[in-house]
Each structure stands twice: as C-alpha cells, then as structure tokens.
Design a protein around this motif. Sequence first.
Motif, short mmCIF file in Angstrom:
data_model
loop_
_atom_site.label_atom_id
_atom_site.label_comp_id
_atom_site.label_asym_id
_atom_site.label_seq_id
_atom_site.Cartn_x
_atom_site.Cartn_y
_atom_site.Cartn_z
N GLU A 37 0.83 -1.22 0.00
CA GLU A 37 0.00 0.00 0.00
C GLU A 37 0.86 1.26 0.00
OE1 GLU A 37 0.45 -2.06 2.47
OE2 GLU A 37 0.97 -0.86 4.22
N LYS A 38 2.13 1.12 0.38
CA LYS A 38 3.09 2.25 0.30
C LYS A 38 4.18 1.91 -0.71
CE LYS A 38 1.07 4.82 3.36
NZ LYS A 38 0.29 5.98 2.84
N ARG A 39 3.84 1.05 -1.65
CA ARG A 39 4.75 0.66 -2.74
C ARG A 39 6.10 0.18 -2.20
NH1 ARG A 39 0.39 0.87 -4.15
NH2 ARG A 39 -0.53 1.92 -5.97
N ALA A 41 7.94 1.08 0.23
CA ALA A 41 8.93 2.10 0.59
C ALA A 41 9.79 1.56 1.74
CB ALA A 41 8.22 3.39 0.99
N SER A 72 4.49 -2.64 -7.36
CA SER A 72 5.87 -2.18 -7.50
C SER A 72 6.82 -3.00 -6.63
CB SER A 72 5.99 -0.71 -7.05
OG SER A 72 5.30 0.13 -7.93
N GLY A 76 11.46 2.93 -3.24
CA GLY A 76 12.65 3.55 -2.66
C GLY A 76 12.45 4.00 -1.23
N ILE A 77 13.29 4.92 -0.83
CA ILE A 77 13.25 5.36 0.58
C ILE A 77 11.91 6.00 0.90
CG2 ILE A 77 14.17 7.70 0.23
CD1 ILE A 77 15.95 7.13 2.74
N LEU A 79 9.41 8.50 1.76
CA LEU A 79 9.50 9.95 1.55
C LEU A 79 9.26 10.76 2.82
CD1 LEU A 79 7.78 10.26 -1.96
CD2 LEU A 79 10.23 10.38 -1.44
N HIS A 132 7.72 -0.43 -10.44
CA HIS A 132 8.78 0.54 -10.14
C HIS A 132 9.84 -0.03 -9.19
CE1 HIS A 132 5.65 3.30 -11.70
NE2 HIS A 132 6.71 3.95 -12.16
N VAL A 134 12.65 2.13 -7.64
CA VAL A 134 13.15 3.51 -7.62
C VAL A 134 14.17 3.68 -6.49
CG1 VAL A 134 12.48 5.96 -7.46
CG2 VAL A 134 10.85 4.28 -8.37
N GLY A 135 15.24 4.39 -6.74
CA GLY A 135 16.20 4.73 -5.69
C GLY A 135 16.67 3.51 -4.93
N ALA A 136 16.35 3.47 -3.63
CA ALA A 136 16.74 2.33 -2.80
C ALA A 136 16.18 1.02 -3.36
CB ALA A 136 16.26 2.55 -1.37
N LYS A 158 16.68 7.74 -8.70
CA LYS A 158 16.07 9.05 -8.49
C LYS A 158 16.92 9.99 -7.63
CE LYS A 158 11.93 11.36 -8.51
NZ LYS A 158 10.77 10.84 -7.77
N LEU A 162 16.81 14.31 -6.32
CA LEU A 162 16.38 14.75 -4.99
C LEU A 162 17.52 15.43 -4.24
CD1 LEU A 162 14.34 11.54 -4.08
CD2 LEU A 162 13.40 13.75 -4.74
N LEU A 164 20.52 14.05 -3.73
CA LEU A 164 21.32 13.07 -3.00
C LEU A 164 22.11 12.21 -3.97
CD1 LEU A 164 18.48 12.00 -0.54
CD2 LEU A 164 20.45 13.46 -0.01
N1 CAA Z 1 7.61 6.66 0.46
C1 CAA Z 1 6.47 6.70 1.15
N2 CAA Z 1 5.26 6.46 0.59
C2 CAA Z 1 5.24 6.18 -0.73
C3 CAA Z 1 6.40 6.14 -1.51
C4 CAA Z 1 7.64 6.40 -0.86
N3 CAA Z 1 8.81 6.34 -1.50
N4 CAA Z 1 6.07 5.85 -2.78
C5 CAA Z 1 4.73 5.72 -2.80
N5 CAA Z 1 4.23 5.93 -1.56
C6 CAA Z 1 2.83 5.87 -1.14
C7 CAA Z 1 2.03 7.04 -1.69
O1 CAA Z 1 2.17 8.19 -0.89
C8 CAA Z 1 0.64 6.46 -1.68
O2 CAA Z 1 0.17 6.49 -0.35
P1 CAA Z 1 -1.38 6.92 -0.04
O3 CAA Z 1 -2.20 5.87 -0.74
O4 CAA Z 1 -1.45 6.87 1.44
O5 CAA Z 1 -1.54 8.28 -0.64
C9 CAA Z 1 0.88 4.99 -2.03
O6 CAA Z 1 2.22 4.72 -1.70
C10 CAA Z 1 0.68 4.68 -3.50
O7 CAA Z 1 1.49 5.57 -4.24
P2 CAA Z 1 1.09 6.08 -5.71
O8 CAA Z 1 -0.38 6.35 -5.76
O9 CAA Z 1 2.01 7.18 -6.06
O10 CAA Z 1 1.40 4.73 -6.54
P3 CAA Z 1 1.66 4.59 -8.10
O11 CAA Z 1 1.68 3.13 -8.34
O12 CAA Z 1 0.72 5.45 -8.88
O13 CAA Z 1 3.12 5.21 -8.34
C11 CAA Z 1 5.48 5.43 -7.92
C12 CAA Z 1 4.26 4.50 -7.91
C13 CAA Z 1 5.81 5.89 -9.33
C14 CAA Z 1 6.65 4.60 -7.35
C15 CAA Z 1 5.20 6.69 -7.04
O14 CAA Z 1 4.60 6.26 -5.83
C16 CAA Z 1 6.45 7.46 -6.69
O15 CAA Z 1 6.98 8.19 -7.52
N6 CAA Z 1 6.91 7.32 -5.43
C17 CAA Z 1 8.09 8.09 -4.94
C18 CAA Z 1 9.38 7.55 -5.51
C19 CAA Z 1 10.59 8.25 -4.93
O16 CAA Z 1 10.86 9.40 -5.20
N7 CAA Z 1 11.35 7.54 -4.07
C20 CAA Z 1 12.58 8.03 -3.46
C21 CAA Z 1 13.76 7.63 -4.30
S1 CAA Z 1 15.33 8.14 -3.64
C22 CAA Z 1 15.84 6.81 -2.68
O17 CAA Z 1 15.19 5.83 -2.56
C23 CAA Z 1 17.15 6.80 -1.95
C24 CAA Z 1 17.47 8.01 -1.19
O18 CAA Z 1 16.87 9.02 -1.23
C25 CAA Z 1 18.67 7.99 -0.29
#
Ligand code: CAA
Length: 267
Positions: A37-39, A41, A72, A76-77, A79, A132, A134-136, A158, A162, A164
Amino acid sequence: MTEVAHGGRSEEISPEEVGLRFEVDGEIATVTLARPEKRNAQTFATWSALARIGEDLPQQVRVVVVQGEGPSFSAGIDLRMFTPEGVPGQGSFASTATLDGKAFDERIAQAQQGFMWLRRPDIVSIAAVQGHAVGAGFQLALACDLRIVADDVRFCMKEPALGLVPDLTGTKPLVDLVGLSRAVEICLTARTVGAEEAARIGLAELVVARDELAQAVRDLAAALLSTNRDAATATKRLLQGAAGRTLEEQCAAERQEQMMRIKALFG
Ligand code: CAA
C-alpha cells in the motif's frame, strides 16, 4: 523484534512495522518487501531487518529471492524521511544532518549492511522485479547477483533528482553491469529504464510477462540448485574476484580453488 540504530541509540521495531517477510523453504529463502500500500517504501528499519536476516541466514540456504508485493518492487526510501517529522522512531534527513561525521558514517554503513550480504559467495541472490524499482528499490535489485524482471519494470535512480547520491551499495554494480558512461547517463538524468532496455544493457538476465515472474524465479532457483554447492561457492568467488585481478593472478586463483575442490572430492 528488530533493533534499529538511530544516531547512536537503538530502538525495537516490530517486523510488521518494518514491512518485511522472511520465509525459508529448504535451500531457498525468500525476502518479501510487504508494504504494497506504500509501494514497499524502505526505511532504516527495513535495512536493519535485512542485515539481521543476512546475519541469521540458515546454513542450508543457497538461493535468496528478494521480491516485492503488489504493483511495485519498491518505490525507494520512505519519503517521510524528507519531512521535518520523519519516520516515527527513526528520525528524518534533517535529524540525520545533525550527526557528526563518524556517527553519520556509521549510520549509512549500517544501512549498507542490509544490502552487502546479498553478494556472499555461498549464496546466489535473485531479485524478482516488477513495476517501479526507484532509488533504494533499484539499489536493492542491484545488490542481488541476478535480476529477473517483469515486462512492466521501471528502474529509476532518483537520488540525484532529490539532491542526494545513491549510497546503498548500488553505484558499483551499476557501473560493472552497464559501464561508466551508461551509468552516468542513467543516474544523472534520473530517467526510467524499461524492461527491453534493461535486458539489452545487462541490467536484467531475463524479461518475462508479469504473471510469469514467480515461475521464472522458481525455475532459475531450481537450475541454480542443480550444481554442486561447494563448487558453486568457489566459482562465484572466482568470478567476483576476476575484475580486480590480472589474467595471471586469475589463473593462479583458479588453480588454488581447483586444488581445494579436487582434494575435497578425491583426496
Ligand atoms: N515513500 C512513502 N510512501 C510512498 C512512496 C515512498 N517512497 N512511494 C509511494 N508511496 C505511497 C504514496 O504516498 C501512496 O500512499 P497513499 O495511498 O497513502 O496516498 C501509495 O504509496 C501509493 O502511491 P502512488 O499512488 O504514487 O502509486 P503509483 O503506483 O501510482 O506510483 C510510484 C508508484 C511511481 C513509485 C510513485 O509512488 C512514486 O513516484 N513514489 C516516490 C518515488 C521516490 O521518489 N522515491 C525516493 C527515491 S530516492 C531513494 O530511494 C534513496 C534516497 O533518497 C537515499
């Protein structure tokens, strides 16, 4: 319970909060990111729990499958780390930024331990990746020896977008797999790499339809288990060392490993 280091302190976090499942079936262990539900994360607690799984891995395990539940593999991490409130019990980037150099280094090193053990020579790790990564999430897939991907896979580094850098052990395997130029291009644009390209540039061993992913991973695990365990470990050790040795050094390493094998088998 999993202990999570937090700037020098330790806290107990339940496995449910960590959002991980760990199952062992004979010689195959499966680690499942289970917060769909939080993909899926990830948090520092996820990485501490992963490290603990590596430390406590049952001796009989030869293949470790890393997978993610839901649409997914991992977004990743978490948010929430970017918000002032952070992740409950684990702080935020803002609180991490106040750590001194040594404590900061230790915190990231501890997170990296969650990824490092997946390269151990005595196991083969397989990432089963859909949707997906992404990132981590991308870096967790890169920490595994092999990647089987669904045709909807979306890899994205990603971090630079951001502000980083990728710091969860992913930069070296990425360069090793795709070469420096392609790695620079993928990371510094933070663009998405799909299934066809992933297979073409060496990021994925195999692309399958989404509903065939689990079976493809089972088939690969069975094939990996069909070879001799000790020979597989020695061979992986040889292959992992190859890039850092000259041809002569690698030949010497081959002789050394073979001597141990022949003595074990026939001595
Ligand atoms: N952290 C926390 N919650 C997250 C999350 C994340 N990384 N990614 C998705 N979620 C949550 C959303 O907030 C949403 O929660 P609610 O239903 O409570 O609103 C739920 O998961 C579903 O998300 P989406 O509706 O966005 O799902 P989607 O399938 O349409 O999209 C996705 C998937 C493209 C991965 C999109 O969720 C997204 O872009 N997420 C963020 C990705 C991101 O930027 N991650 C960080 C990368 S950097 C890293 O990992 C390393 C670092 O910084 C050191």
